[in-house]
Design an enzyme around this catalytic site. Structure first.
Site, short mmCIF file in Angstrom:
data_model
loop_
_atom_site.label_atom_id
_atom_site.label_comp_id
_atom_site.label_asym_id
_atom_site.label_seq_id
_atom_site.Cartn_x
_atom_site.Cartn_y
_atom_site.Cartn_z
N GLY A 9 48.46 30.57 39.51
CA GLY A 9 47.39 30.98 38.60
C GLY A 9 47.11 30.01 37.48
N LYS A 18 51.51 29.13 49.18
CA LYS A 18 51.61 28.29 47.98
C LYS A 18 52.62 27.16 48.19
CE LYS A 18 50.29 32.15 45.00
NZ LYS A 18 50.79 33.36 44.32
N1 LIG Z 1 43.88 38.15 41.33
C1 LIG Z 1 44.69 37.14 41.00
O1 LIG Z 1 45.50 37.27 40.10
C2 LIG Z 1 44.60 35.83 41.73
C3 LIG Z 1 45.39 34.76 41.30
C4 LIG Z 1 45.30 33.52 41.94
C5 LIG Z 1 44.43 33.39 43.00
N2 LIG Z 1 43.70 34.46 43.42
C6 LIG Z 1 42.79 34.27 44.55
O2 LIG Z 1 41.45 34.45 44.12
C7 LIG Z 1 40.67 34.99 45.17
C8 LIG Z 1 40.01 36.26 44.69
O3 LIG Z 1 41.00 37.19 44.28
P1 LIG Z 1 40.64 38.51 43.47
O4 LIG Z 1 41.92 39.04 42.99
O5 LIG Z 1 39.55 38.27 42.51
O6 LIG Z 1 40.12 39.46 44.66
P2 LIG Z 1 39.15 40.69 44.57
O7 LIG Z 1 39.34 41.50 45.80
O8 LIG Z 1 39.29 41.38 43.25
O9 LIG Z 1 37.70 40.00 44.58
C9 LIG Z 1 37.09 39.47 45.72
C10 LIG Z 1 35.64 39.89 45.66
O10 LIG Z 1 34.92 39.20 46.67
C11 LIG Z 1 33.96 40.10 47.21
N3 LIG Z 1 33.53 39.63 48.52
C12 LIG Z 1 34.17 39.72 49.69
N4 LIG Z 1 33.43 39.16 50.66
C13 LIG Z 1 32.32 38.68 50.07
C14 LIG Z 1 31.18 37.98 50.55
N5 LIG Z 1 31.06 37.68 51.83
N6 LIG Z 1 30.23 37.64 49.66
C15 LIG Z 1 30.36 37.96 48.36
N7 LIG Z 1 31.41 38.62 47.85
C16 LIG Z 1 32.36 38.98 48.71
C17 LIG Z 1 34.65 41.44 47.22
O11 LIG Z 1 33.74 42.51 47.28
C18 LIG Z 1 35.45 41.39 45.91
O12 LIG Z 1 34.72 41.94 44.84
C19 LIG Z 1 41.62 35.15 46.34
O13 LIG Z 1 41.57 34.01 47.15
C20 LIG Z 1 42.98 35.26 45.67
O14 LIG Z 1 44.04 34.85 46.52
C21 LIG Z 1 43.75 35.67 42.80
N1 LIG Z 2 49.60 38.30 44.57
C1 LIG Z 2 49.94 37.14 43.81
C2 LIG Z 2 48.87 36.78 42.81
C3 LIG Z 2 47.86 35.83 43.32
O1 LIG Z 2 48.42 34.62 43.71
C4 LIG Z 2 51.21 37.38 43.02
O2 LIG Z 2 51.77 38.48 43.05
O3 LIG Z 2 51.65 36.44 42.40
NA NA Z 3 47.76 26.76 38.89
#
Ligand SMILES: NC(=O)c1ccc[n+]([C@@H]2O[C@H](COP(=O)([O-])OP(=O)(O)OC[C@H]3O[C@@H](n4cnc5c(N)ncnc54)[C@H](O)[C@@H]3O)[C@@H](O)[C@H]2O)c1
Ligand SMILES: N[C@@H](CCO)C(=O)O
Ligand code: NA
Length: 440
Positions: free
Chosen positions: A138, A209
């Site tokens: 993150g 990762k």
């Molecule tokens: N949440 C975290 O803390 C975190 C941390 C690091 C990385 N990530 C990465 O970030 C990315 C997003 O994670 P998030 O937690 O925000 O997920 P999330 O599920 O909250 O958000 C994803 C969004 O994308 C939308 N979506 C799906 N398909 C779609 C499409 N075809 N067009 C438009 N929108 C679409 C969904 O409706 C959803 O609102 C992932 O790859 C995740 O691994 C998340």
């Molecule tokens: N699901 C992950 C967050 C996004 O990388 C975690 O628990 O660290």
């Molecule tokens: Na980072």
């Protein structure tokens, strides 16, 4: 003569969930600072969403910015930020964005670990940037330090806690003495673990990762599927108690090691629970925090610590990438592309070496300790300590003892042959647990 006003940088955002909504808010709220830092206005031209009817009035964004046509949106942006997650359509959208000349930023570790080289090849072909600091740990700046700051050094090892959910669960098991299932349920109620926690607790997220970290650290292509993976669902309250008795804690570690040995040069990449001494810096990483420990030839040991997840922390990493990529757009040039020149073999888990904590239920009679020691000696595994404990009552009436053996460093293949021999030994009633010991 006055300077021409700088052309706006058009940014398209794909996904407006936890990370996407935080990115959108920062883009709008920090627009004046971003403009000054980039040297041009940064304009959010569209946000692709799946559910347009959802109430998003809390976001400081013109409702006309939202679209369900992500494929069209990526054709009219200078920079595309992908925070949808998953493999497809994220991959097609990023490939199309690059083919249309956009630089791309993604937080999608699953996609990078599955098919990073395809994305890099597309970025090279189009002469654009591919940045993904948010994909690992993150908010913690770890990929740019490895990819750029340490590019002149020789990274030997990366050891990290890169999954917040599992760290939260293991930390709570440590402080409460509770079991795995009970603690996961608590983590779900608090919003730390997902309804389906498989990707986190079984180590898939950490393995993706680890693949990204190893690829950058060792200039070699490593895919998620190349990573040896063991999750935490088999870690018991007894394992945590055994770690405590050794003044250790149990952590889910991602370990990327450069090895030079009789089998030649290579790398080991693995994710598994391990005991680490409470005195080790990673032992003090509590709750859902992440930390990555890097060892490089000249730099020595470095540690990076912070929030590995959450909307705002992850958005911080995305925005950092955005500024870097946007500056390239303004000034010309690109950031570093893929570096896979070393092309080192990813060695099997059998060649990796560590120390082991083995708990055995044995019969308490003459010669048993000698037989147990013989099983270790026969496989060239050196014993560091042995502790014996006689339980108050044996359920069977047969005299039993609990033996805890901690080894010096041994290869995984020698250790597993030793464990097979112990399991087959008439002196050993049960191999109760085997856990790796790292960081000592
Ligand atoms: N949440 C975290 O803390 C975190 C941390 C690091 C990385 N990530 C990465 O970030 C990315 C997003 O994670 P998030 O937690 O925000 O997920 P999330 O599920 O909250 O958000 C994803 C969004 O994308 C939308 N979506 C799906 N398909 C779609 C499409 N075809 N067009 C438009 N929108 C679409 C969904 O409706 C959803 O609102 C992932 O790859 C995740 O691994 C998340
Ligand atoms: N699901 C992950 C967050 C996004 O990388 C975690 O628990 O660290
Ligand atoms: Na980072």
């Amino acid at each position: 003569m006055t300077d021409e006003p700088a052309k706006p940088i058009r940014v398209a955002l794909l996904g407006c969930g936890v990370v996407g909504s935080a990115v959108a808010r920062m883009l709008v709220t920090n627009a004046a600072d971003l403009r000054a830092r980039v040297g041009a206005p940064v304009e959010l031209v569209g946000i692709a969403v799946r559910r347009p009817a959802k109430d998003r009035t809390d976001l400081p964004v013109d409702p006309a910015t939202f679209t369900t046509d992500a494929a069209e949106l990526v054709t009219r942006a200078d920079i595309v930020i992908e925070v949808i997650g998953g493999i497809d359509p994220a991959r097609e959208l990023l490939l199309s964005a690059m083919a249309h000349g956009a630089s791309v930023i993604t937080a999608n570790k699953a996609l990078l670990a599955e098919d990073g080289p395809t994305l890099y090849a597309a970025a090279d072909a189009a002469g654009v940037d591919l940045y993904y600091e948010a994909a690992v740990a993150g908010a913690i700046p770890i990929l740019r330090p490895i990819r750029e700051s340490l590019a002149g050094d020789d990274v030997r090892k990366v050891l990290g806690i890169v999954n917040g959910t599992t760290n939260f669960v293991l930390d709570k098991m440590d402080t409460s003495g509770a079991g795995f299932e009970e603690t996961v349920t608590q983590a779900q109620a608090l919003g730390y673990a997902e309804a389906d926690p498989t990707a986190d607790v079984e180590g898939f997220d950490a393995a993706a990762k680890a693949a990204i970290l190893a690829s950058l650290a060792f200039h070699t292509r490593v895919r998620g599927a190349d990573v040896f993976r063991e999750g935490i669902s088999d870690v018991t309250a007894a394992d945590i108690a055994a770690a405590k008795a050794m003044d250790c804690v149990v952590k889910l570690l991602a370990i990327c090691e450069r090895t030079t040995g009789p089998d030649g040069d290579g790398i080991n990449v693995r994710v598994h629970p391990a005991m680490i001494p409470r005195s080790h810096p990673l032992a003090s990483v509590r709750d859902a925090y992440n930390a990555v420990f890097v060892e490089a030839q000249a730099a020595g040991q470095l540690m990076f610590y912070g929030r590995g997840a959450g909307g705002d922390p992850t958005a911080s990493a995305v925005l950092g990438d955005l500024v870097a990529v946007a500056r390239h757009r303004v000034a010309g040039g690109r950031g570093p592309g893929e570096s896979a020149y070393a092309d080192l073999p990813v060695l099997g888990i059998g060649t990796s070496t560590t120390r082991y904590h083995i708990s055995l239920d044995v019969e308490d009679r003459p010669g048993v300790l000698a037989q147990v020691a013989q099983a270790f000696a026969a496989h060239d595994v050196s014993i560091e300590t042995v502790r014996q404990h006689i339980p108050a009552n044996s359920a069977t009436g047969q005299a039993h003892a609990n033996l805890v053996v901690v080894t010096h460093r041994a290869t995984e293949s020698a250790l597993s042959a030793t464990v097979d021999a112990l399991a087959a030994s008439p002196s050993v009633a049960e191999v109760v647990s085997v856990m790796r010991v790292e960081g000592a």
